[in-house]
Design an enzyme around this catalytic site. Structure first.
Site, PDB file in Angstrom:
ATOM      1  N   GLU A 165     117.970  30.455 -19.418  1.00  0.00           N
ATOM      2  CA  GLU A 165     117.079  29.344 -19.116  1.00  0.00           C
ATOM      3  C   GLU A 165     116.269  29.003 -20.362  1.00  0.00           C
ATOM      4  O   GLU A 165     115.688  29.886 -20.994  1.00  0.00           O
ATOM      5  CB  GLU A 165     116.133  29.703 -17.959  1.00  0.00           C
ATOM      6  CG  GLU A 165     115.052  28.695 -17.656  1.00  0.00           C
ATOM      7  CD  GLU A 165     115.598  27.324 -17.273  1.00  0.00           C
ATOM      8  OE1 GLU A 165     115.197  26.331 -17.928  1.00  0.00           O
ATOM      9  OE2 GLU A 165     116.432  27.251 -16.346  1.00  0.00           O
ATOM     10  N   THR A 170     120.030  28.103  -4.195  1.00  0.00           N
ATOM     11  CA  THR A 170     118.987  28.021  -5.208  1.00  0.00           C
ATOM     12  C   THR A 170     117.767  27.355  -4.576  1.00  0.00           C
ATOM     13  O   THR A 170     117.832  26.817  -3.465  1.00  0.00           O
ATOM     14  CB  THR A 170     119.439  27.185  -6.416  1.00  0.00           C
ATOM     15  OG1 THR A 170     119.413  25.796  -6.069  1.00  0.00           O
ATOM     16  CG2 THR A 170     120.842  27.562  -6.862  1.00  0.00           C
ATOM     17  N   GLU A 171     116.666  27.361  -5.305  1.00  0.00           N
ATOM     18  CA  GLU A 171     115.467  26.676  -4.811  1.00  0.00           C
ATOM     19  C   GLU A 171     115.723  25.185  -4.613  1.00  0.00           C
ATOM     20  O   GLU A 171     115.339  24.599  -3.602  1.00  0.00           O
ATOM     21  CB  GLU A 171     114.299  26.875  -5.789  1.00  0.00           C
ATOM     22  CG  GLU A 171     113.740  28.287  -5.857  1.00  0.00           C
ATOM     23  CD  GLU A 171     114.475  29.199  -6.845  1.00  0.00           C
ATOM     24  OE1 GLU A 171     114.041  30.335  -7.030  1.00  0.00           O
ATOM     25  OE2 GLU A 171     115.500  28.746  -7.415  1.00  0.00           O
ATOM     26  N   TYR A 172     116.383  24.562  -5.594  1.00  0.00           N
ATOM     27  CA  TYR A 172     116.686  23.131  -5.484  1.00  0.00           C
ATOM     28  C   TYR A 172     117.640  22.861  -4.327  1.00  0.00           C
ATOM     29  O   TYR A 172     117.519  21.858  -3.624  1.00  0.00           O
ATOM     30  CB  TYR A 172     117.306  22.615  -6.790  1.00  0.00           C
ATOM     31  CG  TYR A 172     116.306  22.295  -7.869  1.00  0.00           C
ATOM     32  CD1 TYR A 172     115.204  21.480  -7.615  1.00  0.00           C
ATOM     33  CD2 TYR A 172     116.469  22.785  -9.161  1.00  0.00           C
ATOM     34  CE1 TYR A 172     114.295  21.186  -8.614  1.00  0.00           C
ATOM     35  CE2 TYR A 172     115.557  22.496 -10.161  1.00  0.00           C
ATOM     36  CZ  TYR A 172     114.474  21.692  -9.881  1.00  0.00           C
ATOM     37  OH  TYR A 172     113.569  21.397 -10.867  1.00  0.00           O
ATOM     38  N   GLU A 173     118.586  23.741  -4.139  1.00  0.00           N
ATOM     39  CA  GLU A 173     119.563  23.553  -3.067  1.00  0.00           C
ATOM     40  C   GLU A 173     118.879  23.501  -1.709  1.00  0.00           C
ATOM     41  O   GLU A 173     119.186  22.637  -0.876  1.00  0.00           O
ATOM     42  CB  GLU A 173     120.581  24.692  -3.096  1.00  0.00           C
ATOM     43  CG  GLU A 173     121.694  24.561  -2.071  1.00  0.00           C
ATOM     44  CD  GLU A 173     122.766  25.620  -2.249  1.00  0.00           C
ATOM     45  OE1 GLU A 173     123.685  25.667  -1.415  1.00  0.00           O
ATOM     46  OE2 GLU A 173     122.697  26.388  -3.242  1.00  0.00           O
ATOM     47  N   ASP A 179     120.746  19.491 -14.827  1.00  0.00           N
ATOM     48  CA  ASP A 179     120.187  18.154 -15.056  1.00  0.00           C
ATOM     49  C   ASP A 179     121.328  17.139 -15.099  1.00  0.00           C
ATOM     50  O   ASP A 179     122.249  17.289 -15.898  1.00  0.00           O
ATOM     51  CB  ASP A 179     119.425  18.145 -16.382  1.00  0.00           C
ATOM     52  CG  ASP A 179     118.581  16.890 -16.586  1.00  0.00           C
ATOM     53  OD1 ASP A 179     118.982  15.815 -16.085  1.00  0.00           O
ATOM     54  OD2 ASP A 179     117.536  16.985 -17.243  1.00  0.00           O
ATOM     55  N   ASN A 227     118.930  28.485 -25.630  1.00  0.00           N
ATOM     56  CA  ASN A 227     119.634  27.224 -25.396  1.00  0.00           C
ATOM     57  C   ASN A 227     121.128  27.490 -25.190  1.00  0.00           C
ATOM     58  O   ASN A 227     121.741  28.238 -25.963  1.00  0.00           O
ATOM     59  CB  ASN A 227     119.425  26.298 -26.602  1.00  0.00           C
ATOM     60  CG  ASN A 227     119.827  24.863 -26.324  1.00  0.00           C
ATOM     61  OD1 ASN A 227     120.808  24.598 -25.641  1.00  0.00           O
ATOM     62  ND2 ASN A 227     119.065  23.926 -26.870  1.00  0.00           N
ATOM     63  N   ASP A 251     123.701  18.528  -5.986  1.00  0.00           N
ATOM     64  CA  ASP A 251     123.526  17.560  -4.893  1.00  0.00           C
ATOM     65  C   ASP A 251     123.762  16.144  -5.408  1.00  0.00           C
ATOM     66  O   ASP A 251     123.681  15.183  -4.649  1.00  0.00           O
ATOM     67  CB  ASP A 251     122.107  17.647  -4.318  1.00  0.00           C
ATOM     68  CG  ASP A 251     121.070  17.055  -5.271  1.00  0.00           C
ATOM     69  OD1 ASP A 251     121.075  17.440  -6.460  1.00  0.00           O
ATOM     70  OD2 ASP A 251     120.276  16.208  -4.845  1.00  0.00           O
TER      71      ASP A 251
END
Length: 212
Positions: A69, A191-194, A118, A96, A154
């Site tokens: 990350e 994941t958190e975003y999921e 992203d 990176n 998503d």
């Protein structure tokens, strides 16, 4: 999404060298020596706050995991999870993804995970997408022969772009789901975003692709 800056994050990352690898180039070709056990190595690029990574490591103690990350203010949350649960088969790298060849020998990694990367929606930014051919070439270099990428998002546009990118690169599409949470796929770790996007009613796309 803008993240709140945490000026203390770098110092905290430095305080836990048992989990956060400060100079990963020193371990190129020697990652098996870093972990307690010599076993397959999986990496997640863009590990975020670490929910997926820690979930996978707990579910698969026979696999070693490295979370990569770039933003220290985000990866420090993943570190908190690892400290709390004392997970031995995880390391973190605050680096990176462009530089992966500096940290891993050819064929040193068994699998790459890309979760909710992203999307860089503007056409002129396509080269920044982690499924662009430039990055696929990097992954191919560090993965074992016939190594795999497992990808979740998503974002329909990014998923379509990625499938095309994988295909044009000559990769084998082993699994494709256009609605993961309503499929028969077992063992999914969110994941958190999921969780956030799924709760909003967004479909989750997933695929597994293999280099030939």
């Amino acid at each position: 999404m803008r993240q709140r800056n945490k000026p203390w994050a770098k110092e905290k990352l430095a305080d836990y060298p048992q989990y956060v690898i400060a100079s990963p180039d020193q371990f190129k070709g020697k990652w098996h020596d870093v972990f307690e056990k010599k076993q397959p190595l999986h990496i997640e690029i863009g590990t975020g706050k670490g929910r997926f990574l820690t979930g996978m490591a707990k579910a698969n103690p026979d696999i070693n995991y490295i979370g990569i990350e770039l933003q220290d203010s985000i990866i420090v949350t993943a570190l908190d999870k690892i400290i709390e649960e004392e997970i031995p088969n995880i390391k973190l790298m605050n680096v990176n993804a462009e530089d992966l060849r500096e940290f891993f020998e050819k064929g040193e990694v068994d699998r790459v995970y890309l979760n909710f990367s992203d999307p860089w929606p503007k056409t002129r930014h396509a080269k920044r997408r982690l499924t662009f051919k430039h990055f696929l070439n990097i992954y191919e270099d560090i993965l074992i022969d016939n190594g795999e990428i497992h990808f979740k998002t998503d974002n329909q546009g990014l998923f379509e772009f990625s499938l095309m990118s994988f295909s044009e690169y000559g990769m084998l599409l082993k699994y494709v789901s256009l609605d993961l949470h309503n499929s028969d796929f077992e063992g999914n770790i969110m994941t958190e975003y999921e969780e956030k996007f799924s709760n909003k009613g967004n479909r989750i796309y997933r695929c597994e692709v293999q280099f030939k």
